[in-house]
Design a protein around this motif. Structure first.
Motif, mmCIF file in Angstrom:
data_model
loop_
_atom_site.group_PDB
_atom_site.id
_atom_site.type_symbol
_atom_site.label_atom_id
_atom_site.label_comp_id
_atom_site.label_asym_id
_atom_site.label_seq_id
_atom_site.Cartn_x
_atom_site.Cartn_y
_atom_site.Cartn_z
ATOM 1 N N ASN A 170 0.868 -1.169 0.000
ATOM 2 C CA ASN A 170 0.000 0.000 0.000
ATOM 3 C C ASN A 170 0.913 1.230 0.000
ATOM 4 O O ASN A 170 1.450 1.614 1.016
ATOM 5 C CB ASN A 170 -0.888 -0.054 1.268
ATOM 6 N N SER A 171 1.077 1.800 -1.200
ATOM 7 C CA SER A 171 2.012 2.913 -1.359
ATOM 8 C C SER A 171 1.370 3.983 -2.236
ATOM 9 O O SER A 171 1.027 3.673 -3.379
ATOM 10 C CB SER A 171 3.302 2.396 -2.008
ATOM 11 N N PRO A 172 1.155 5.192 -1.732
ATOM 12 C CA PRO A 172 1.395 5.704 -0.385
ATOM 13 C C PRO A 172 0.586 4.924 0.656
ATOM 14 O O PRO A 172 -0.502 4.440 0.360
ATOM 15 C CB PRO A 172 0.910 7.151 -0.459
ATOM 16 N N CYS A 173 1.181 4.856 1.851
ATOM 17 C CA CYS A 173 0.677 3.924 2.861
ATOM 18 C C CYS A 173 -0.192 4.609 3.926
ATOM 19 O O CYS A 173 0.172 5.641 4.474
ATOM 20 C CB CYS A 173 1.890 3.269 3.529
ATOM 21 N N ASN A 174 -1.319 3.969 4.186
ATOM 22 C CA ASN A 174 -2.135 4.301 5.354
ATOM 23 C C ASN A 174 -1.738 3.304 6.432
ATOM 24 O O ASN A 174 -1.908 2.109 6.217
ATOM 25 C CB ASN A 174 -3.623 4.139 5.004
ATOM 26 N N PRO A 175 -1.155 3.690 7.557
ATOM 27 C CA PRO A 175 -1.180 5.014 8.169
ATOM 28 C C PRO A 175 0.119 5.815 8.067
ATOM 29 O O PRO A 175 0.139 6.976 8.458
ATOM 30 C CB PRO A 175 -1.401 4.668 9.639
ATOM 31 N N PHE A 323 1.587 10.391 10.749
ATOM 32 C CA PHE A 323 1.858 9.355 11.743
ATOM 33 C C PHE A 323 2.832 9.968 12.736
ATOM 34 O O PHE A 323 4.014 10.155 12.437
ATOM 35 C CB PHE A 323 2.449 8.136 11.040
ATOM 36 N N VAL A 324 2.301 10.316 13.907
ATOM 37 C CA VAL A 324 3.060 11.120 14.859
ATOM 38 C C VAL A 324 3.740 10.223 15.894
ATOM 39 O O VAL A 324 3.092 9.378 16.523
ATOM 40 C CB VAL A 324 2.116 12.136 15.562
ATOM 41 N N ASP A 325 5.030 10.436 16.046
ATOM 42 C CA ASP A 325 5.853 9.641 16.952
ATOM 43 C C ASP A 325 5.708 10.202 18.370
ATOM 44 O O ASP A 325 6.088 11.354 18.631
ATOM 45 C CB ASP A 325 7.305 9.761 16.460
ATOM 46 N N ILE A 346 -9.765 15.650 21.578
ATOM 47 C CA ILE A 346 -9.393 15.411 20.181
ATOM 48 C C ILE A 346 -9.349 13.897 19.979
ATOM 49 O O ILE A 346 -8.703 13.185 20.759
ATOM 50 C CB ILE A 346 -7.973 15.952 19.851
ATOM 51 N N LEU A 347 -10.015 13.450 18.927
ATOM 52 C CA LEU A 347 -10.017 12.011 18.641
ATOM 53 C C LEU A 347 -9.013 11.714 17.532
ATOM 54 O O LEU A 347 -9.162 12.186 16.405
ATOM 55 C CB LEU A 347 -11.427 11.571 18.219
ATOM 56 N N VAL A 348 -7.949 10.956 17.892
ATOM 57 C CA VAL A 348 -6.976 10.509 16.886
ATOM 58 C C VAL A 348 -7.091 8.982 16.838
ATOM 59 O O VAL A 348 -8.042 8.422 17.383
ATOM 60 C CB VAL A 348 -5.545 10.964 17.256
ATOM 61 N N LEU A 349 -6.170 8.293 16.209
ATOM 62 C CA LEU A 349 -6.181 6.828 16.284
ATOM 63 C C LEU A 349 -4.859 6.343 16.861
ATOM 64 O O LEU A 349 -3.789 6.860 16.488
ATOM 65 C CB LEU A 349 -6.387 6.196 14.903
ATOM 66 N N VAL A 362 0.628 7.855 16.953
ATOM 67 C CA VAL A 362 -0.812 8.064 16.755
ATOM 68 C C VAL A 362 -1.008 8.572 15.330
ATOM 69 O O VAL A 362 -0.113 9.215 14.775
ATOM 70 C CB VAL A 362 -1.443 9.063 17.765
ATOM 71 N N ARG A 363 -2.173 8.274 14.763
ATOM 72 C CA ARG A 363 -2.454 8.742 13.393
ATOM 73 C C ARG A 363 -3.431 9.907 13.441
ATOM 74 O O ARG A 363 -4.505 9.804 14.039
ATOM 75 C CB ARG A 363 -3.047 7.614 12.543
ATOM 76 N N ILE A 364 -3.019 10.974 12.775
ATOM 77 C CA ILE A 364 -3.894 12.147 12.648
ATOM 78 C C ILE A 364 -4.331 12.240 11.191
ATOM 79 O O ILE A 364 -3.487 12.233 10.283
ATOM 80 C CB ILE A 364 -3.124 13.431 13.046
ATOM 81 N N ALA A 365 -5.651 12.291 10.953
ATOM 82 C CA ALA A 365 -6.142 12.452 9.586
ATOM 83 C C ALA A 365 -6.433 13.929 9.351
ATOM 84 O O ALA A 365 -7.181 14.542 10.115
ATOM 85 C CB ALA A 365 -7.412 11.626 9.388
ATOM 86 N N CYS A 366 -5.822 14.480 8.293
ATOM 87 C CA CYS A 366 -6.030 15.913 8.008
ATOM 88 C C CYS A 366 -7.298 16.093 7.171
ATOM 89 O O CYS A 366 -7.282 16.750 6.123
ATOM 90 C CB CYS A 366 -4.849 16.481 7.230
ATOM 91 N N THR A 367 -8.378 15.496 7.629
ATOM 92 C CA THR A 367 -9.611 15.524 6.838
ATOM 93 C C THR A 367 -10.594 16.577 7.360
ATOM 94 O O THR A 367 -11.797 16.464 7.158
ATOM 95 C CB THR A 367 -10.255 14.116 6.830
ATOM 96 N N VAL A 368 -10.040 17.569 8.051
ATOM 97 C CA VAL A 368 -10.836 18.739 8.449
ATOM 98 C C VAL A 368 -10.061 19.979 7.985
ATOM 99 O O VAL A 368 -8.869 19.886 7.671
ATOM 100 C CB VAL A 368 -11.064 18.797 9.984
#
Ligand code: PLP
Length: 387
Positions: A170-175, A323-325, A346-349, A362-368
């Protein structure tokens, strides 16, 4: 009573544990900012919607061919030829109801009981049920953050067995937002040739690739017959609800998928398929808007992360995920996920939901919008742990 043992087991551990907890926690606050969902908010293209409406009025409201609308298949063939110089014929493509359905058909066509599929972790969580529904086994190869989540080919080779049927790339990869190098792709294709398995290219973030290495795996000259391409209009065209995608693969595999699909959806939504034709014709303009917007947001988020303590991230090479370290906090992904929800609303994953390799992230989606991202980071930066 649930009959399928794979569903009855409810093996989606992350789903089970985290989602019910999320629902319960989110209910406690009325100002939660949701950065957990991979659903792009960019508006769907107006011209495509108008085109779909016109086509519906013109009578495209009936069953299509089993492999999908003939015009959409032709437009897709032209697109791959024009964009990547990759050629295939109209018996080597099946139109699907999005990427999820494309992956489902792929696994059904490919796997017998006990066959193995390798996923490179951190990975998209639904690969597990998708492989297990046809009674296959997902083998998880964990990459390492210290190594920038790169594939170490010698290490990967240890995960191959006589039951290996495929590897998913999966490239580009989620997450992780990673784009695999062409050297890595070529090495994986060589392994596929050596051990006789297939490469499933999950290309669903193809247009959100911020590097110069944009060639899809099917277009690599070495062993194109070993590649199954899975594609979706969800992210690249910002139309998750359209439920449109495709699989490109060898004719005999597509033929099996066609037979499976006759019993699953019979044919795909005819109007969505007509919209797809318009989307392909206007792809350059549509995708430029989407690319620019998510690139801008990703840059904004990385800039804000850089100003905080105990967390860090790389600018993603693709996707709209960061993908935040968080390893410097000394707190686990699950615990920090809960702390962020509790203290900043704030809800992240949690990264660990994407396999063990995601622990410490943690994964932050920039969908806002950037305005909402700004509000989210203003809150995060007030947390003691990030001061
Ligand atoms: N593959 C990956 C890596 C994804 O992230 C997603 C959705 O988030 C999918 C496949 C499925 O996408 P859809 O069914 O919306 O097309």
């Amino acid at each position: 009573m649930i009959k399928n043992p794979y569903i009855a087991k409810r093996h989606w551990e992350f789903e089970e544990a985290a989602l019910s907890k999320t629902n319960e926690m989110v209910k406690r606050y009325d100002d939660v900012i949701d950065l957990s969902i991979g659903a792009p908010d960019y508006p769907a293209d107006r011209e495509c919607i108008d085109y779909m409406y016109k086509e519906a009025l013109a009578g495209y409201t009936t069953y299509t061919e089993f492999l999908g609308d003939e015009d959409l298949r032709s437009a897709t063939i032209e697109q791959y030829k024009e964009d990547y110089g990759f050629e295939f014929n109209d018996e080597e493509i099946i139109i699907t109801a999005g990427g999820t359905h494309a992956l489902y058909l792929t696994m059904e066509a490919l796997l017998d009981d006990g066959d193995e599929v390798i996923a490179i972790a951190p990975y998209y969580i639904y690969y597990k049920p998708q492989v297990e529904l046809p009674h296959g086994k997902l083998i998880v190869y964990n990459t390492r953050p210290e190594n920038n989540f790169d594939v170490e080919v010698e290490e990967l080779e240890k995960y191959i067995s006589s039951r290996t049927k495929a590897i998913i790339i999966n490239s580009p990869c989620n997450p992780s937002g990673k784009v695999y190098s062409s050297e890595d792709i070529k090495s994986i294709l060589m392994l596929a040739e050596k051990y006789d398995f297939l490469v499933i290219a999950d290309d669903i973030y193809g247009a959100l690739n911020y590097t110069d290495n944009k060639k899809p795996i099917c277009a690599y000259e070495s062993h194109p017959d070993r590649v199954i391409t899975v594609y979706s209009y969800s992210k690249d065209y910002s139309m998750t609800g359209l439920r449109l995608g495709h699989v490109i693969a060898r004719k005999e595999l597509i033929e099996t998928m066609r037979r499976v699909n006759e019993a699953v959806t019979f044919t795909i939504n005819s109007m969505a398929q007509r919209l797809g034709i318009c989307a392909i014709h206007n792809r350059k303009a549509i995708q430029k808007g989407i690319y620019d917007e998510y690139y801008k947001r990703a840059k904004y988020v990385c800039g804000r992360v850089a100003d905080m303590n105990n967390i860090r991230c790389n600018q993603p090479e693709g996707t709209f995920y960061i993908f935040v370290d968080i390893r410097e906090t000394g707190i686990s992904s699950m615990d920090i996920w809960e702390k962020i929800l509790d203290e900043a609303h704030i809800l992240v994953l949690p990264g660990s939901g994407f396999g063990p390799a995601g622990e410490g992230f943690v994964r932050i989606a920039c969908t806002v919008s950037v305005d909402i991202l700004k509000e989210a980071f203003d809150r995060l930066e007030k947390m003691d742990i990030f001061k």
